[in-house]
Design a protein around this motif. Structure first.
Motif, PDB file in Angstrom:
ATOM      1  N   UNK A 405       5.443  -9.783   4.108  1.00 15.94           N
ATOM      2  CA  UNK A 405       5.131 -10.480   2.863  1.00 15.94           C
ATOM      3  C   UNK A 405       6.457 -10.781   2.190  1.00 15.94           C
ATOM      4  N   UNK A 406       6.763 -12.056   1.981  1.00 17.14           N
ATOM      5  CA  UNK A 406       8.076 -12.446   1.445  1.00 17.14           C
ATOM      6  C   UNK A 406       9.210 -11.805   2.241  1.00 17.14           C
ATOM      7  N   UNK A 407       9.042 -11.765   3.552  1.00 16.53           N
ATOM      8  CA  UNK A 407      10.104 -11.250   4.421  1.00 16.53           C
ATOM      9  C   UNK A 407      10.115  -9.739   4.580  1.00 16.53           C
ATOM     10  N   UNK A 408       9.313  -9.013   3.757  1.00 14.34           N
ATOM     11  CA  UNK A 408       9.310  -7.538   3.813  1.00 14.34           C
ATOM     12  C   UNK A 408       8.141  -7.050   4.664  1.00 14.34           C
ATOM     13  N   UNK A 409       8.375  -6.196   5.671  1.00 17.65           N
ATOM     14  CA  UNK A 409       7.266  -5.689   6.495  1.00 17.65           C
ATOM     15  C   UNK A 409       6.226  -4.942   5.661  1.00 17.65           C
ATOM     16  N   UNK A 410       4.950  -5.162   5.998  1.00 17.37           N
ATOM     17  CA  UNK A 410       3.873  -4.401   5.347  1.00 17.37           C
ATOM     18  C   UNK A 410       3.586  -3.214   6.278  1.00 17.37           C
ATOM     19  N   UNK A 411       3.822  -1.967   5.836  1.00 15.47           N
ATOM     20  CA  UNK A 411       3.687  -0.824   6.751  1.00 15.47           C
ATOM     21  C   UNK A 411       2.311  -0.785   7.419  1.00 15.47           C
ATOM     22  N   UNK A 412       2.310  -0.611   8.724  1.00 13.35           N
ATOM     23  CA  UNK A 412       1.055  -0.413   9.464  1.00 13.35           C
ATOM     24  C   UNK A 412       0.339  -1.692   9.850  1.00 13.35           C
ATOM     25  N   UNK A 413       0.929  -2.864   9.620  1.00 14.04           N
ATOM     26  CA  UNK A 413       0.246  -4.119   9.984  1.00 14.04           C
ATOM     27  C   UNK A 413       1.090  -4.891  10.993  1.00 14.04           C
ATOM     28  N   UNK A 414       0.443  -5.284  12.097  1.00 14.75           N
ATOM     29  CA  UNK A 414       1.144  -5.968  13.188  1.00 14.75           C
ATOM     30  C   UNK A 414       0.293  -7.136  13.681  1.00 14.75           C
ATOM     31  N   UNK A 415       0.919  -8.023  14.450  1.00 17.74           N
ATOM     32  CA  UNK A 415       0.208  -9.195  14.924  1.00 17.74           C
ATOM     33  C   UNK A 415       0.714  -9.549  16.317  1.00 17.74           C
ATOM     34  N   UNK A 445       6.404   4.175  14.471  1.00 13.07           N
ATOM     35  CA  UNK A 445       5.704   5.471  14.541  1.00 13.07           C
ATOM     36  C   UNK A 445       6.732   6.589  14.696  1.00 13.07           C
ATOM     37  N   UNK A 446       7.698   6.384  15.587  1.00 14.81           N
ATOM     38  CA  UNK A 446       8.699   7.439  15.838  1.00 14.81           C
ATOM     39  C   UNK A 446       9.609   7.633  14.625  1.00 14.81           C
ATOM     40  N   UNK A 447       9.762   6.561  13.843  1.00 16.58           N
ATOM     41  CA  UNK A 447      10.619   6.666  12.639  1.00 16.58           C
ATOM     42  C   UNK A 447       9.838   7.207  11.440  1.00 16.58           C
ATOM     43  N   UNK A 448       8.553   7.498  11.646  1.00 20.12           N
ATOM     44  CA  UNK A 448       7.727   8.015  10.542  1.00 20.12           C
ATOM     45  C   UNK A 448       7.418   6.960   9.497  1.00 20.12           C
ATOM     46  N   UNK A 449       7.413   5.684   9.914  1.00 16.46           N
ATOM     47  CA  UNK A 449       7.236   4.602   8.934  1.00 16.46           C
ATOM     48  C   UNK A 449       5.792   4.084   8.862  1.00 16.46           C
ATOM     49  N   UNK A 450       4.862   4.779   9.551  1.00 20.62           N
ATOM     50  CA  UNK A 450       3.471   4.297   9.479  1.00 20.62           C
ATOM     51  C   UNK A 450       2.705   5.079   8.421  1.00 20.62           C
ATOM     52  N   UNK A 451       1.778   4.412   7.722  1.00 17.58           N
ATOM     53  CA  UNK A 451       0.978   5.145   6.734  1.00 17.58           C
ATOM     54  C   UNK A 451       0.103   6.196   7.425  1.00 17.58           C
ATOM     55  N   UNK A 452      -0.262   7.217   6.692  1.00 20.26           N
ATOM     56  CA  UNK A 452      -1.118   8.275   7.258  1.00 20.26           C
ATOM     57  C   UNK A 452      -2.581   7.918   6.942  1.00 20.26           C
TER      58      UNK A 452
END
Ligand SMILES: Cc1cc2nc3c(=O)[nH]c(=O)nc-3n(C[C@H](O)[C@H](O)[C@H](O)COP(=O)(O)OP(=O)(O)OC[C@H]3O[C@@H](n4cnc5c(N)ncnc54)[C@H](O)[C@@H]3O)c2cc1C
Length: 460
Positions: A405-415, A445-452
């Motif tokens: 969104x506006x260039x910033x990744x939305x955690x946990x969403x992929x395409x 996931x390995x970087x701990x960047x996904x929502x729980x």
């Protein structure tokens, strides 16, 4: 032992399903009883470390070898169980699932709105392209993995919301395809007898959304506007021997209608010249040498200088078109390829009676009479509620598969797939595409960047 030329292979996995005795198995899906074969294979290539799961060079032959990948555990801050929802079950979804399931902690749930899986591999690929359709055997193999479940007849946005999915999974991977036709914007396209080639593809493949889309076959001529592979598919099916089609997966209602068809000629018309034809060389070779009745008027190639074409694939296409133009005009029903005509309007009062064209770049008019007009000028993705959309590209906004969104990744969403890169490439292209998205998802996931996620996954 197979040697697969890595510069040609796109690693689509189709050979796995095509092998009649099931002898080709990716390393990560070897059963426990067969697990030792990965080691046997490794031992076959001296000089390569056993710990190395890739075997780049057979030392004696100096040939690059296909990689063998065993299941691996995710590291870093990846959770003990990584729950991934995939929306859609087309090629991009199934290749992504296959890639994800190489990791022991991953549990995949695929949500598919139709009652049958595999997207356009099932409902798009022409029924007489049997060998292409065998890729569904590979997807069935993926579906047999114990860590995947596929929920059919479940539409995200109707039965389950995207937010519900997000709250019950670590990540949601949208693989919903790009199902909408580009509309042809000329007068007369609303007349009866005008429809999209996509609707016809859906009709002959038994897609539930297109059961109503039976084309008018009580006319002697059909015009297809656009000359991509889909245009050629439809033209080939309309002129095919129906007894031959009967041995394919064609929808029985469509086959019955085609048996009674009055169509004698299908004219596939392109705006630009033969050197810009949108169909691919393999598709043209399949048409020219695969028993289809196809013809090009020699005048279409006047002024086209093959020697001046630098791209060898385009030169080969034009050469083949010239060869076809020198063949005798085939028996009816046949396909005629026409070039350099821009459609101006569909003629008729209630029902289409023909199409008016101008020679591209001039004002020279011509008319092709036809009672059926099909538009085949490409596909475009539809905005997905809840995901940022890039209107120019017709895709979900993303950077290397991470939805942004506006260039910033939305955690946990992929395409991935057509809704990520646009409607281009063939089935195997989705494997590379999904590989990129999955690699980034797993790195997150390995970087701990996904929502729980909260509760258990929902189903309906
Ligand atoms: C007519 C046609 C013929 C083709 N023939 C060939 C061929 O012969 N060879 C070849 O290599 N390539 C062919 N292709 C290209 C190939 O089919 C595509 O590259 C591939 O299917 C794209 O995969 P995808 O997963 O992105 O999309 P799709 O295959 O479209 O899959 C998307 C899936 O998502 C589902 N879905 C969408 N929205 C939702 C939702 N909200 N909830 C749940 N499920 C949803 C859809 O029902 C569908 O099953 C053809 C394409 C077309 C259109």
């Amino acid at each position: 032992m197979l040697y697969i030329d890595p510069s040609t292979c796109v690693d689509c996995g189709a050979c796995v399903s095509a092998c009649p005795v099931g002898a080709i198995v990716p390393g990560h899906r070897l059963s426990d009883e067969a697990a030792r074969f990965a080691d046997v294979n490794a031992g076959h290539y001296p000089g390569v470390e056993q710990s190395d799961t890739r075997f780049p060079v057979r030392t004696e032959w100096r040939l690059p070898m296909a990689p063998i990948v065993k299941p691996v555990a995710l590291r870093g801050q990846a959770p003990d169980e990584l729950r991934i929802a995939i929306v859609g079950s087309g090629p991009s979804a199934m290749y992504a699932a296959d890639e994800l399931l190489k990791h022991r902690q991953v549990k995949v749930t695929v949500y598919e709105r139709l009652r049958e899986p595999f997207g356009l591999a099932r409902f798009g690929v022409a029924p007489d392209h049997e060998s292409t359709r065998t890729v569904t055997n590979l997807f069935n193999e993926v579906a047999r993995h114990p860590n995947i479940q596929i929920l059919l007849n479940t539409e995200i946005g109707r039965d389950i919301t995207l937010e519900e999915l997000r709250s019950t999974h670590h990540a949601v991977l949208w693989a919903g395809g790009a199902p909408t036709d580009r509309p042809l914007q000329i007068p007369g396209v609303d007349l009866d007898g005008v429809q999209s080639a996509t609707s016809v593809v859906g009709w002959y493949n038994g897609h539930p959304d297109f059961a109503y889309a039976a084309p008018v076959l009580s006319t002697e001529r059909a015009v297809v506007i656009g000359n991509g592979n889909v245009a050629l598919d439809v033209a080939r099916i309309f002129t095919a021997d129906t007894d031959r089609l009967a041995s394919t997966t064609i929808d029985p209602t469509a086959l019955a209608a085609l048996r009674g068809s009055q169509i004698r000629e299908v004219v596939v018309v392109a705006r630009r010249g033969p050197e810009h034809a949108a169909f691919t060389l393999p598709e043209l070779i399949g048409l020219a040498d695969g028993g289809a009745r196809v013809w090009v008027d020699p005048a279409e190639l006047d002024g086209v200088d093959v020697a001046g074409i630098t791209d060898p694939t385009i030169a080969a296409k034009v050469e083949l078109l010239r060869e076809i133009s020198q063949r005798p005009r085939p028996a009816e029903p046949f396909i005629r390829l026409a070039f350099g005509q821009t459609p101006v309007k569909v003629l008729g009062s209630e029902h289409a009676s023909g199409v008016e064209f101008v020679k591209t770049g001039t004002e020279e008019k011509s008319v092709i009479e036809a009672g059926l007009v099909l538009t085949a000028i490409g596909y475009r993705g539809r905005p997905v509620p809840g995901l940022p959309f890039d209107d120019d590209k017709g895709t979900v906004a993303h950077v290397a598969g991470r939805v942004v969104n506006d260039g910033e990744p939305i955690p946990g969403l992929y395409v991935t797939g057509w809704i990520k890169r646009g409607p281009s490439g063939f089935i195997g292209t989705n494997k590379t595409d999904s590989g990129e998205t999955v690699a980034n998802l797993l790195a997150d996931a390995e970087a701990g960047a996904l929502p729980r996620p909260g509760g258990a996954p929902v189903s309906v």
